[in-house]
Design a protein around this motif. Sequence first.
Motif, PDB file in Angstrom:
ATOM      1  N   PHE A   1       0.842  -1.203   0.000  1.00 17.64           N
ATOM      2  CA  PHE A   1       0.000   0.000   0.000  1.00 17.64           C
ATOM      3  C   PHE A   1       0.876   1.252   0.000  1.00 17.64           C
ATOM      4  O   PHE A   1       0.629   2.202  -0.753  1.00 17.64           O
ATOM      5  N   ALA A   2       1.895   1.251   0.856  1.00 16.58           N
ATOM      6  CA  ALA A   2       2.796   2.403   0.926  1.00 16.58           C
ATOM      7  C   ALA A   2       3.471   2.658  -0.417  1.00 16.58           C
ATOM      8  O   ALA A   2       3.607   3.808  -0.859  1.00 16.58           O
ATOM      9  N   LYS A   3       3.907   1.578  -1.097  1.00 15.54           N
ATOM     10  CA  LYS A   3       4.547   1.732  -2.409  1.00 15.54           C
ATOM     11  C   LYS A   3       3.582   2.302  -3.442  1.00 15.54           C
ATOM     12  O   LYS A   3       3.973   3.094  -4.301  1.00 15.54           O
ATOM     13  N   ASP A   4       2.296   1.903  -3.347  1.00 14.07           N
ATOM     14  CA  ASP A   4       1.302   2.339  -4.330  1.00 14.07           C
ATOM     15  C   ASP A   4       0.943   3.819  -4.183  1.00 14.07           C
ATOM     16  O   ASP A   4       0.674   4.494  -5.178  1.00 14.07           O
ATOM     17  N   VAL A   5       0.922   4.319  -2.951  1.00 13.38           N
ATOM     18  CA  VAL A   5       0.417   5.678  -2.722  1.00 13.38           C
ATOM     19  C   VAL A   5       1.525   6.685  -2.417  1.00 13.38           C
ATOM     20  O   VAL A   5       1.230   7.886  -2.257  1.00 13.38           O
ATOM     21  N   SER A   6       2.779   6.251  -2.324  1.00 13.52           N
ATOM     22  CA  SER A   6       3.851   7.177  -1.972  1.00 13.52           C
ATOM     23  C   SER A   6       5.168   6.736  -2.607  1.00 13.52           C
ATOM     24  O   SER A   6       5.230   5.739  -3.325  1.00 13.52           O
ATOM     25  N   GLU A   7       6.233   7.472  -2.283  1.00 15.14           N
ATOM     26  CA  GLU A   7       7.555   7.114  -2.791  1.00 15.14           C
ATOM     27  C   GLU A   7       8.313   6.243  -1.796  1.00 15.14           C
ATOM     28  O   GLU A   7       9.495   5.928  -2.010  1.00 15.14           O
ATOM     29  N   PHE A   8       7.654   5.835  -0.705  1.00 15.50           N
ATOM     30  CA  PHE A   8       8.321   5.051   0.327  1.00 15.50           C
ATOM     31  C   PHE A   8       8.171   3.556   0.081  1.00 15.50           C
ATOM     32  O   PHE A   8       7.195   3.095  -0.511  1.00 15.50           O
ATOM     33  N   GLU A   9       9.154   2.785   0.603  1.00 15.46           N
ATOM     34  CA  GLU A   9       9.175   1.346   0.393  1.00 15.46           C
ATOM     35  C   GLU A   9       8.424   0.575   1.476  1.00 15.46           C
ATOM     36  O   GLU A   9       7.962  -0.540   1.252  1.00 15.46           O
ATOM     37  N   THR A  10       8.311   1.175   2.657  1.00 19.00           N
ATOM     38  CA  THR A  10       7.663   0.456   3.756  1.00 19.00           C
ATOM     39  C   THR A  10       6.539   1.296   4.347  1.00 19.00           C
ATOM     40  O   THR A  10       6.537   2.538   4.255  1.00 19.00           O
ATOM     41  N   LEU A  11       5.620   0.614   5.001  1.00 18.13           N
ATOM     42  CA  LEU A  11       4.491   1.298   5.637  1.00 18.13           C
ATOM     43  C   LEU A  11       4.971   2.172   6.787  1.00 18.13           C
ATOM     44  O   LEU A  11       4.450   3.278   6.992  1.00 18.13           O
ATOM     45  N   GLU A  12       5.968   1.720   7.542  1.00 19.91           N
ATOM     46  CA  GLU A  12       6.464   2.501   8.673  1.00 19.91           C
ATOM     47  C   GLU A  12       7.064   3.826   8.207  1.00 19.91           C
ATOM     48  O   GLU A  12       6.874   4.864   8.838  1.00 19.91           O
ATOM     49  N   GLU A  13       7.820   3.778   7.103  1.00 25.11           N
ATOM     50  CA  GLU A  13       8.385   5.025   6.560  1.00 25.11           C
ATOM     51  C   GLU A  13       7.262   5.970   6.133  1.00 25.11           C
ATOM     52  O   GLU A  13       7.324   7.180   6.375  1.00 25.11           O
ATOM     53  N   TYR A  14       6.260   5.414   5.474  1.00 28.90           N
ATOM     54  CA  TYR A  14       5.139   6.233   4.993  1.00 28.90           C
ATOM     55  C   TYR A  14       4.386   6.838   6.173  1.00 28.90           C
ATOM     56  O   TYR A  14       4.005   8.011   6.141  1.00 28.90           O
ATOM     57  N   LYS A  15       4.153   6.055   7.240  1.00 25.01           N
ATOM     58  CA  LYS A  15       3.440   6.556   8.412  1.00 25.01           C
ATOM     59  C   LYS A  15       4.211   7.690   9.080  1.00 25.01           C
ATOM     60  O   LYS A  15       3.625   8.686   9.536  1.00 25.01           O
ATOM     61  N   ALA A  16       5.544   7.576   9.124  1.00 20.17           N
ATOM     62  CA  ALA A  16       6.365   8.635   9.722  1.00 20.17           C
ATOM     63  C   ALA A  16       6.234   9.927   8.925  1.00 20.17           C
ATOM     64  O   ALA A  16       6.100  11.028   9.491  1.00 20.17           O
ATOM     65  N   ASP A  17       6.267   9.795   7.598  1.00 22.01           N
ATOM     66  CA  ASP A  17       6.120  10.981   6.749  1.00 22.01           C
ATOM     67  C   ASP A  17       4.715  11.561   6.868  1.00 22.01           C
ATOM     68  O   ASP A  17       4.542  12.788   6.922  1.00 22.01           O
ATOM     69  N   LEU A  18       3.722  10.704   6.914  1.00 29.80           N
ATOM     70  CA  LEU A  18       2.334  11.152   7.027  1.00 29.80           C
ATOM     71  C   LEU A  18       2.111  11.896   8.338  1.00 29.80           C
ATOM     72  O   LEU A  18       1.427  12.925   8.381  1.00 29.80           O
ATOM     73  N   LYS A  19       2.716  11.376   9.405  1.00 33.39           N
ATOM     74  CA  LYS A  19       2.593  12.040  10.708  1.00 33.39           C
ATOM     75  C   LYS A  19       3.215  13.435  10.664  1.00 33.39           C
ATOM     76  O   LYS A  19       2.664  14.393  11.222  1.00 33.39           O
ATOM     77  N   ALA A  20       4.363  13.567   9.983  1.00 31.83           N
ATOM     78  CA  ALA A  20       5.011  14.877   9.849  1.00 31.83           C
ATOM     79  C   ALA A  20       4.125  15.839   9.068  1.00 31.83           C
ATOM     80  O   ALA A  20       4.022  17.029   9.400  1.00 31.83           O
ATOM     81  N   GLN A  21       3.481  15.327   8.019  1.00 29.10           N
ATOM     82  CA  GLN A  21       2.558  16.161   7.247  1.00 29.10           C
ATOM     83  C   GLN A  21       1.388  16.634   8.098  1.00 29.10           C
ATOM     84  O   GLN A  21       0.977  17.794   8.018  1.00 29.10           O
ATOM     85  N   LEU A  22       0.830  15.731   8.886  1.00 29.63           N
ATOM     86  CA  LEU A  22      -0.295  16.082   9.750  1.00 29.63           C
ATOM     87  C   LEU A  22       0.115  17.109  10.795  1.00 29.63           C
ATOM     88  O   LEU A  22      -0.653  18.034  11.114  1.00 29.63           O
ATOM     89  N   GLU A  23       1.326  16.972  11.337  1.00 28.28           N
ATOM     90  CA  GLU A  23       1.817  17.940  12.311  1.00 28.28           C
ATOM     91  C   GLU A  23       1.977  19.317  11.682  1.00 28.28           C
ATOM     92  O   GLU A  23       1.626  20.340  12.287  1.00 28.28           O
ATOM     93  N   SER A  24       2.503  19.356  10.450  1.00 31.58           N
ATOM     94  CA  SER A  24       2.666  20.621   9.742  1.00 31.58           C
ATOM     95  C   SER A  24       1.311  21.264   9.471  1.00 31.58           C
ATOM     96  O   SER A  24       1.134  22.483   9.646  1.00 31.58           O
ATOM     97  N   ARG A  25       0.357  20.429   9.059  1.00 28.24           N
ATOM     98  CA  ARG A  25      -0.992  20.934   8.789  1.00 28.24           C
ATOM     99  C   ARG A  25      -1.626  21.487  10.059  1.00 28.24           C
ATOM    100  O   ARG A  25      -2.265  22.544  10.062  1.00 28.24           O
ATOM    101  N   LYS A  26      -1.424  20.756  11.177  1.00 28.25           N
ATOM    102  CA  LYS A  26      -1.997  21.202  12.444  1.00 28.25           C
ATOM    103  C   LYS A  26      -1.339  22.497  12.909  1.00 28.25           C
ATOM    104  O   LYS A  26      -2.003  23.379  13.480  1.00 28.25           O
TER     105      LYS A  26
END
Length: 444
Positions: A254-279
Amino acid sequence: MKATWEKIEKNLGVLEVEVDAERVTAALDKAFNKVVKKANVPGFRKGKVPRPIFESRFGVESLYQDAIDILLPEAYGEAVEQTDIFPVDRPEVDIEQFAKGQSFIFKAKITVKPEVKLGDYKGLEVPVQKAEVTEEELSAELARLQERHAELVVVEEEAAANGDIAVIDFDGYVDDVPFEGGKAERHSLELGSNSFIPGFEEQVVGMSTGDFKDVEVTFPEEYHAENLAGKKAVFKVKLHEIKRKQLPALDDEFAKDVSEFETLEEYKADLKAQLESRKQDELKGLRENAVVDKAAANAEVEIPEAMINSEVENMVRDFDTRLRQQGMNMDMFLSFSGQTREDLQNQMKGDAEKRVRNNLVLEVIAKQENIEVSEEEVNEELTTMAEAYKRTPEEIRSILTANGSLGSLSEELSLRKTIDFLVSNSVEVEAVEEVPAAEDTKAE
Protein backbone atom coordinates in the motif's frame (compact mmCIF):
# COMPACT_ATOMS: atom_id res chain seq x y z
CA MET A 1 -13.30 74.86 -6.03
CA LYS A 2 -14.37 75.13 -2.40
CA ALA A 3 -15.38 72.13 -0.33
CA THR A 4 -16.41 71.93 3.32
CA TRP A 5 -17.32 68.88 5.42
CA GLU A 6 -19.62 69.01 8.42
CA LYS A 7 -20.41 65.95 10.50
CA ILE A 8 -24.05 65.78 11.61
CA GLU A 9 -24.03 62.34 13.24
CA LYS A 10 -21.40 59.73 14.14
CA ASN A 11 -20.85 58.41 10.64
CA LEU A 12 -22.98 60.84 8.66
CA GLY A 13 -22.14 64.30 7.39
CA VAL A 14 -22.76 66.88 4.69
CA LEU A 15 -20.22 67.82 2.04
CA GLU A 16 -20.88 71.27 0.56
CA VAL A 17 -19.15 72.03 -2.74
CA GLU A 18 -18.92 75.16 -4.88
CA VAL A 19 -17.42 74.82 -8.36
CA ASP A 20 -16.17 77.89 -10.28
CA ALA A 21 -18.33 79.35 -13.05
CA GLU A 22 -15.52 78.73 -15.56
CA ARG A 23 -15.82 74.96 -15.04
CA VAL A 24 -19.59 75.23 -15.43
CA THR A 25 -19.03 76.91 -18.80
CA ALA A 26 -16.61 74.16 -19.85
CA ALA A 27 -19.13 71.47 -18.79
CA LEU A 28 -21.87 73.19 -20.82
CA ASP A 29 -19.55 73.21 -23.86
CA LYS A 30 -18.97 69.45 -23.48
CA ALA A 31 -22.70 68.89 -23.04
CA PHE A 32 -23.47 70.87 -26.21
CA ASN A 33 -20.89 68.91 -28.24
CA LYS A 34 -22.57 65.71 -27.06
CA VAL A 35 -26.20 66.75 -27.54
CA VAL A 36 -25.81 68.59 -30.86
CA LYS A 37 -24.91 65.30 -32.58
CA LYS A 38 -28.51 64.17 -32.11
CA ALA A 39 -30.34 67.48 -32.42
CA ASN A 40 -32.87 67.80 -35.28
CA VAL A 41 -33.13 71.38 -36.55
CA PRO A 42 -34.64 72.10 -40.01
CA GLY A 43 -32.02 73.37 -42.44
CA PHE A 44 -29.08 71.88 -40.55
CA ARG A 45 -27.43 68.48 -40.57
CA LYS A 46 -27.03 66.68 -37.25
CA GLY A 47 -23.96 67.93 -35.45
CA LYS A 48 -23.81 71.15 -37.50
CA VAL A 49 -26.32 73.31 -35.61
CA PRO A 50 -24.66 76.57 -34.43
CA ARG A 51 -24.70 77.03 -30.63
CA PRO A 52 -26.79 80.29 -30.66
CA ILE A 53 -29.48 78.69 -32.85
CA PHE A 54 -29.54 75.56 -30.67
CA GLU A 55 -29.95 77.61 -27.48
CA SER A 56 -32.63 79.87 -28.98
CA ARG A 57 -34.61 76.83 -30.13
CA PHE A 58 -34.17 74.49 -27.15
CA GLY A 59 -32.93 76.83 -24.39
CA VAL A 60 -29.59 76.62 -22.63
CA GLU A 61 -31.41 74.82 -19.81
CA SER A 62 -31.66 71.75 -22.04
CA LEU A 63 -27.92 71.31 -21.55
CA TYR A 64 -27.96 71.51 -17.77
CA GLN A 65 -28.56 67.87 -16.90
CA ASP A 66 -25.87 66.61 -19.28
CA ALA A 67 -23.46 69.22 -17.96
CA ILE A 68 -24.22 68.20 -14.36
CA ASP A 69 -23.66 64.54 -15.27
CA ILE A 70 -20.24 65.53 -16.64
CA LEU A 71 -19.17 67.87 -13.84
CA LEU A 72 -20.68 66.32 -10.71
CA PRO A 73 -18.63 63.06 -10.53
CA GLU A 74 -15.28 64.79 -10.99
CA ALA A 75 -16.17 67.63 -8.58
CA TYR A 76 -17.43 65.13 -5.99
CA GLY A 77 -14.23 63.08 -6.25
CA GLU A 78 -12.04 66.16 -5.87
CA ALA A 79 -14.07 67.36 -2.87
CA VAL A 80 -13.79 63.98 -1.14
CA GLU A 81 -10.02 64.06 -1.59
CA GLN A 82 -9.79 67.69 -0.52
CA THR A 83 -11.72 67.13 2.73
CA ASP A 84 -9.97 63.80 3.41
CA ILE A 85 -13.12 61.77 4.04
CA PHE A 86 -13.82 58.12 3.18
CA PRO A 87 -17.38 57.55 1.87
CA VAL A 88 -18.74 54.01 2.29
CA ASP A 89 -22.06 54.43 0.48
CA ARG A 90 -23.64 56.32 -2.39
CA PRO A 91 -24.15 60.01 -1.48
CA GLU A 92 -27.53 61.73 -1.40
CA VAL A 93 -26.89 64.75 -3.66
CA ASP A 94 -28.93 67.95 -3.61
CA ILE A 95 -28.24 70.46 -6.43
CA GLU A 96 -28.59 73.96 -4.99
CA GLN A 97 -27.38 76.06 -7.93
CA PHE A 98 -26.53 75.39 -11.55
CA ALA A 99 -26.87 77.99 -14.28
CA LYS A 100 -24.90 79.50 -17.13
CA GLY A 101 -22.49 82.13 -15.87
CA GLN A 102 -22.85 81.05 -12.23
CA SER A 103 -20.96 78.73 -9.93
CA PHE A 104 -22.22 75.19 -9.38
CA ILE A 105 -23.24 74.52 -5.77
CA PHE A 106 -24.32 71.14 -4.42
CA LYS A 107 -24.55 69.35 -1.11
CA ALA A 108 -23.99 65.65 -0.57
CA LYS A 109 -25.12 63.75 2.50
CA ILE A 110 -22.50 61.03 2.96
CA THR A 111 -21.99 58.01 5.20
CA VAL A 112 -18.28 57.77 5.95
CA LYS A 113 -15.94 55.19 7.41
CA PRO A 114 -16.43 55.22 11.19
CA GLU A 115 -13.92 56.35 13.76
CA VAL A 116 -12.34 53.60 15.82
CA LYS A 117 -11.38 54.06 19.47
CA LEU A 118 -8.76 51.44 20.20
CA GLY A 119 -8.67 49.49 23.41
CA ASP A 120 -5.91 47.14 24.54
CA TYR A 121 -4.28 45.36 21.65
CA LYS A 122 -0.80 44.54 23.00
CA GLY A 123 -0.11 41.84 25.51
CA LEU A 124 -3.36 40.04 24.79
CA GLU A 125 -3.52 36.54 26.19
CA VAL A 126 -4.04 33.88 23.55
CA PRO A 127 -4.46 30.18 24.35
CA VAL A 128 -2.08 27.94 22.42
CA GLN A 129 -2.00 24.22 21.83
CA LYS A 130 0.82 21.95 20.77
CA ALA A 131 0.71 20.60 17.25
CA GLU A 132 0.82 16.99 18.37
CA VAL A 133 -0.66 14.21 16.28
CA THR A 134 -2.18 11.32 18.20
CA GLU A 135 -2.20 7.70 17.09
CA GLU A 136 -5.97 8.00 16.69
CA GLU A 137 -5.57 10.92 14.27
CA LEU A 138 -2.90 9.06 12.31
CA SER A 139 -5.13 5.98 12.10
CA ALA A 140 -8.07 8.11 10.95
CA GLU A 141 -5.95 9.63 8.17
CA LEU A 142 -4.77 6.20 7.05
CA ALA A 143 -8.39 5.00 7.01
CA ARG A 144 -9.33 8.01 4.87
CA LEU A 145 -6.52 7.17 2.44
CA GLN A 146 -7.72 3.56 2.33
CA GLU A 147 -11.19 4.82 1.41
CA ARG A 148 -9.75 7.03 -1.32
CA HIS A 149 -7.85 4.11 -2.88
CA ALA A 150 -10.60 1.57 -2.39
CA GLU A 151 -11.83 -0.48 -5.36
CA LEU A 152 -15.50 -0.98 -6.15
CA VAL A 153 -16.38 -4.65 -6.58
CA VAL A 154 -19.72 -6.06 -7.63
CA VAL A 155 -21.57 -7.94 -4.87
CA GLU A 156 -23.97 -10.58 -6.20
CA GLU A 157 -24.97 -12.81 -3.29
CA GLU A 158 -25.43 -10.29 -0.48
CA ALA A 159 -28.07 -7.65 0.23
CA ALA A 160 -27.36 -3.92 -0.10
CA ALA A 161 -25.91 -2.27 3.01
CA ASN A 162 -25.00 1.25 4.07
CA GLY A 163 -21.83 2.36 2.30
CA ASP A 164 -22.65 0.32 -0.83
CA ILE A 165 -23.26 1.86 -4.24
CA ALA A 166 -26.71 0.78 -5.43
CA VAL A 167 -27.30 1.02 -9.19
CA ILE A 168 -31.04 1.56 -9.48
CA ASP A 169 -33.92 2.57 -11.74
CA PHE A 170 -36.59 4.64 -10.03
CA ASP A 171 -39.89 6.11 -11.11
CA GLY A 172 -41.68 8.48 -8.72
CA TYR A 173 -45.42 9.14 -8.36
CA VAL A 174 -47.49 11.54 -6.27
CA ASP A 175 -51.18 10.57 -6.10
CA ASP A 176 -50.45 7.97 -8.81
CA VAL A 177 -49.24 10.72 -11.17
CA PRO A 178 -45.56 10.82 -12.29
CA PHE A 179 -43.77 14.09 -11.52
CA GLU A 180 -40.95 15.94 -13.26
CA GLY A 181 -37.47 14.87 -12.15
CA GLY A 182 -38.75 11.76 -10.42
CA LYS A 183 -37.41 9.22 -12.90
CA ALA A 184 -33.94 7.87 -13.69
CA GLU A 185 -32.30 4.73 -15.03
CA ARG A 186 -29.16 3.03 -13.69
CA HIS A 187 -28.54 5.78 -11.17
CA SER A 188 -25.62 5.16 -8.79
CA LEU A 189 -26.69 5.94 -5.22
CA GLU A 190 -24.36 5.64 -2.23
CA LEU A 191 -26.50 4.27 0.58
CA GLY A 192 -26.14 6.23 3.79
CA SER A 193 -25.01 9.40 2.01
CA ASN A 194 -28.37 11.11 2.74
CA SER A 195 -28.36 12.55 -0.77
CA PHE A 196 -31.93 11.43 -1.53
CA ILE A 197 -35.25 12.26 0.13
CA PRO A 198 -35.25 11.23 3.81
CA GLY A 199 -36.29 7.60 4.16
CA PHE A 200 -35.46 6.57 0.58
CA GLU A 201 -31.99 5.12 1.11
CA GLU A 202 -32.99 3.25 4.26
CA GLN A 203 -35.60 1.32 2.28
CA VAL A 204 -33.11 0.34 -0.43
CA VAL A 205 -30.87 -1.17 2.26
CA GLY A 206 -31.65 -4.89 2.36
CA MET A 207 -32.64 -5.19 -1.29
CA SER A 208 -30.81 -7.73 -3.45
CA THR A 209 -29.73 -7.62 -7.08
CA GLY A 210 -32.78 -7.90 -9.36
CA ASP A 211 -35.28 -6.93 -6.63
CA PHE A 212 -38.24 -4.61 -7.24
CA LYS A 213 -39.69 -2.50 -4.44
CA ASP A 214 -42.15 0.36 -3.87
CA VAL A 215 -40.35 2.93 -1.72
CA GLU A 216 -42.73 5.22 0.14
CA VAL A 217 -41.46 8.60 1.33
CA THR A 218 -42.70 12.08 2.26
CA PHE A 219 -41.08 15.17 0.77
CA PRO A 220 -39.84 17.66 3.42
CA GLU A 221 -42.12 20.63 4.11
CA GLU A 222 -39.28 22.99 3.06
CA TYR A 223 -38.56 21.12 -0.18
CA HIS A 224 -37.42 23.47 -2.96
CA ALA A 225 -40.14 22.34 -5.40
CA GLU A 226 -43.29 23.83 -3.86
CA ASN A 227 -45.59 21.44 -5.74
CA LEU A 228 -43.93 18.50 -3.98
CA ALA A 229 -43.27 19.97 -0.51
CA GLY A 230 -44.93 17.89 2.19
CA LYS A 231 -46.40 15.42 -0.33
CA LYS A 232 -46.30 11.63 0.01
CA ALA A 233 -44.67 9.85 -2.90
CA VAL A 234 -44.11 6.30 -4.10
CA PHE A 235 -40.97 5.37 -6.04
CA LYS A 236 -40.96 2.14 -8.01
CA VAL A 237 -37.37 0.95 -7.62
CA LYS A 238 -35.41 -1.77 -9.40
CA LEU A 239 -31.97 -2.71 -8.08
CA HIS A 240 -29.64 -3.63 -10.96
CA GLU A 241 -26.32 -3.96 -9.17
CA ILE A 242 -24.59 -3.60 -5.82
CA LYS A 243 -21.03 -2.28 -5.67
CA ARG A 244 -19.04 -2.42 -2.46
CA LYS A 245 -15.81 -0.70 -1.55
CA GLN A 246 -12.91 -3.09 -1.09
CA LEU A 247 -10.27 -1.44 1.07
CA PRO A 248 -6.60 -2.15 0.34
CA ALA A 249 -4.57 -3.75 3.10
CA LEU A 250 -2.39 -1.42 5.16
CA ASP A 251 0.99 -2.92 4.33
CA ASP A 252 4.22 -2.16 2.51
CA GLU A 253 2.56 -2.68 -0.86
CA PHE A 254 0.00 0.00 0.00
CA ALA A 255 2.80 2.40 0.93
CA LYS A 256 4.55 1.73 -2.41
CA ASP A 257 1.30 2.34 -4.33
CA VAL A 258 0.42 5.68 -2.72
CA SER A 259 3.85 7.18 -1.97
CA GLU A 260 7.56 7.11 -2.79
CA PHE A 261 8.32 5.05 0.33
CA GLU A 262 9.18 1.35 0.39
CA THR A 263 7.66 0.46 3.76
CA LEU A 264 4.49 1.30 5.64
CA GLU A 265 6.46 2.50 8.67
CA GLU A 266 8.39 5.02 6.56
CA TYR A 267 5.14 6.23 4.99
CA LYS A 268 3.44 6.56 8.41
CA ALA A 269 6.37 8.63 9.72
CA ASP A 270 6.12 10.98 6.75
CA LEU A 271 2.33 11.15 7.03
CA LYS A 272 2.59 12.04 10.71
CA ALA A 273 5.01 14.88 9.85
CA GLN A 274 2.56 16.16 7.25
CA LEU A 275 -0.30 16.08 9.75
CA GLU A 276 1.82 17.94 12.31
CA SER A 277 2.67 20.62 9.74
CA ARG A 278 -0.99 20.93 8.79
CA LYS A 279 -2.00 21.20 12.44
CA GLN A 280 0.67 23.87 13.03
CA ASP A 281 -0.83 25.93 10.19
CA GLU A 282 -4.32 25.46 11.62
CA LEU A 283 -3.23 26.46 15.12
CA LYS A 284 -1.39 29.48 13.71
CA GLY A 285 -4.60 30.55 11.99
CA LEU A 286 -6.62 30.02 15.18
CA ARG A 287 -4.14 32.11 17.18
CA GLU A 288 -4.26 34.91 14.60
CA ASN A 289 -8.06 34.89 14.62
CA ALA A 290 -8.15 34.88 18.41
CA VAL A 291 -5.82 37.86 18.85
CA VAL A 292 -7.61 39.90 16.16
CA ASP A 293 -11.01 39.09 17.70
CA LYS A 294 -9.77 40.20 21.13
CA ALA A 295 -8.30 43.45 19.80
CA ALA A 296 -11.55 44.15 17.94
CA ALA A 297 -13.67 43.34 21.00
CA ASN A 298 -11.63 45.83 23.06
CA ALA A 299 -12.19 48.62 20.52
CA GLU A 300 -15.18 50.93 20.23
CA VAL A 301 -16.68 51.42 16.77
CA GLU A 302 -20.15 51.93 15.37
CA ILE A 303 -20.35 50.29 11.96
CA PRO A 304 -22.65 51.80 9.31
CA GLU A 305 -25.20 49.38 7.88
CA ALA A 306 -23.97 50.26 4.39
CA MET A 307 -20.53 48.78 5.11
CA ILE A 308 -22.07 45.53 6.38
CA ASN A 309 -24.35 45.28 3.34
CA SER A 310 -21.42 45.89 1.01
CA GLU A 311 -19.39 43.14 2.69
CA VAL A 312 -22.36 40.76 2.45
CA GLU A 313 -22.51 41.36 -1.30
CA ASN A 314 -18.76 40.66 -1.55
CA MET A 315 -19.26 37.39 0.32
CA VAL A 316 -22.18 36.40 -1.92
CA ARG A 317 -20.07 37.06 -5.02
CA ASP A 318 -17.19 34.99 -3.61
CA PHE A 319 -19.61 32.17 -2.79
CA ASP A 320 -21.04 32.29 -6.31
CA THR A 321 -17.51 32.09 -7.74
CA ARG A 322 -16.75 28.99 -5.64
CA LEU A 323 -20.02 27.40 -6.75
CA ARG A 324 -19.14 27.96 -10.41
CA GLN A 325 -15.73 26.36 -9.85
CA GLN A 326 -17.65 23.29 -8.64
CA GLY A 327 -19.90 23.23 -11.71
CA MET A 328 -22.88 24.92 -10.03
CA ASN A 329 -24.27 28.44 -9.91
CA MET A 330 -26.23 30.52 -7.42
CA ASP A 331 -29.66 29.71 -8.91
CA MET A 332 -28.95 25.97 -8.71
CA PHE A 333 -27.73 26.22 -5.11
CA LEU A 334 -30.76 28.23 -3.98
CA SER A 335 -33.07 25.76 -5.71
CA PHE A 336 -31.43 22.71 -4.13
CA SER A 337 -31.21 24.26 -0.65
CA GLY A 338 -34.73 25.70 -0.69
CA GLN A 339 -33.39 29.14 0.22
CA THR A 340 -33.78 32.62 -1.22
CA ARG A 341 -30.95 35.05 -1.90
CA GLU A 342 -32.22 37.09 1.05
CA ASP A 343 -31.95 34.00 3.31
CA LEU A 344 -28.32 33.57 2.25
CA GLN A 345 -27.56 37.25 2.84
CA ASN A 346 -29.08 37.11 6.33
CA GLN A 347 -26.95 34.06 7.16
CA MET A 348 -23.81 35.94 6.10
CA LYS A 349 -24.62 39.17 7.91
CA GLY A 350 -23.02 38.22 11.24
CA ASP A 351 -19.75 37.16 9.62
CA ALA A 352 -19.81 40.26 7.42
CA GLU A 353 -20.14 42.57 10.42
CA LYS A 354 -17.28 40.77 12.16
CA ARG A 355 -15.04 41.06 9.07
CA VAL A 356 -15.74 44.79 8.72
CA ARG A 357 -15.13 45.43 12.42
CA ASN A 358 -11.87 43.47 12.46
CA ASN A 359 -10.55 45.16 9.32
CA LEU A 360 -11.40 48.64 10.63
CA VAL A 361 -9.55 47.94 13.89
CA LEU A 362 -6.54 46.48 12.06
CA GLU A 363 -6.34 49.56 9.81
CA VAL A 364 -6.23 51.88 12.81
CA ILE A 365 -3.65 49.73 14.61
CA ALA A 366 -1.49 49.83 11.47
CA LYS A 367 -1.62 53.64 11.50
CA GLN A 368 -0.98 53.78 15.24
CA GLU A 369 2.10 51.55 14.92
CA ASN A 370 3.31 53.06 11.62
CA ILE A 371 3.05 49.70 9.86
CA GLU A 372 3.68 50.27 6.17
CA VAL A 373 4.16 48.10 3.10
CA SER A 374 7.26 48.73 1.03
CA GLU A 375 7.51 48.46 -2.74
CA GLU A 376 9.94 45.59 -2.20
CA GLU A 377 7.28 43.67 -0.23
CA VAL A 378 4.74 44.27 -2.98
CA ASN A 379 7.21 42.96 -5.55
CA GLU A 380 7.89 39.87 -3.44
CA GLU A 381 4.15 39.14 -3.29
CA LEU A 382 3.82 39.66 -7.04
CA THR A 383 6.64 37.16 -7.56
CA THR A 384 4.88 34.62 -5.32
CA MET A 385 1.63 35.11 -7.22
CA ALA A 386 3.44 34.84 -10.55
CA GLU A 387 4.92 31.47 -9.55
CA ALA A 388 1.50 30.20 -8.49
CA TYR A 389 -0.20 31.28 -11.73
CA LYS A 390 2.71 30.45 -14.06
CA ARG A 391 3.01 34.08 -15.19
CA THR A 392 5.66 36.78 -14.86
CA PRO A 393 5.52 39.36 -12.03
CA GLU A 394 5.13 42.09 -14.68
CA GLU A 395 2.05 40.34 -16.11
CA ILE A 396 0.50 39.99 -12.64
CA ARG A 397 1.16 43.67 -11.91
CA SER A 398 -0.38 44.66 -15.25
CA ILE A 399 -3.51 42.57 -14.57
CA LEU A 400 -3.95 43.97 -11.06
CA THR A 401 -3.40 47.52 -12.27
CA ALA A 402 -5.94 47.08 -15.07
CA ASN A 403 -8.70 45.91 -12.76
CA GLY A 404 -7.83 48.38 -10.00
CA SER A 405 -6.68 45.71 -7.52
CA LEU A 406 -3.04 46.72 -7.01
CA GLY A 407 -4.01 49.03 -4.14
CA SER A 408 -6.06 46.22 -2.59
CA LEU A 409 -2.95 44.02 -2.65
CA SER A 410 -1.04 46.60 -0.60
CA GLU A 411 -3.96 46.83 1.84
CA GLU A 412 -4.01 43.04 2.19
CA LEU A 413 -0.27 42.96 2.88
CA SER A 414 -0.71 45.71 5.48
CA LEU A 415 -3.42 43.70 7.25
CA ARG A 416 -1.17 40.63 7.28
CA LYS A 417 1.73 42.62 8.77
CA THR A 418 -0.58 44.08 11.40
CA ILE A 419 -1.83 40.62 12.38
CA ASP A 420 1.77 39.43 12.65
CA PHE A 421 2.45 42.45 14.89
CA LEU A 422 -0.48 41.56 17.17
CA VAL A 423 0.61 37.91 17.39
CA SER A 424 4.22 38.80 18.17
CA ASN A 425 3.00 41.14 20.92
CA SER A 426 0.55 38.66 22.43
CA VAL A 427 1.10 36.41 25.43
CA GLU A 428 0.81 32.66 25.07
CA VAL A 429 -1.24 30.89 27.73
CA GLU A 430 -1.91 27.19 27.95
CA ALA A 431 -5.22 26.19 26.42
CA VAL A 432 -7.67 24.84 28.97
CA GLU A 433 -9.42 21.73 27.81
CA GLU A 434 -13.15 21.74 28.40
CA VAL A 435 -14.32 19.05 30.78
CA PRO A 436 -17.26 17.19 29.23
CA ALA A 437 -20.48 17.50 31.17
CA ALA A 438 -21.39 14.46 33.25
CA GLU A 439 -24.08 12.35 31.68
CA ASP A 440 -27.44 12.31 33.37
CA THR A 441 -27.88 8.76 34.63
CA LYS A 442 -31.29 9.24 36.13
CA ALA A 443 -33.95 6.80 34.95
CA GLU A 444 -36.68 8.32 32.85
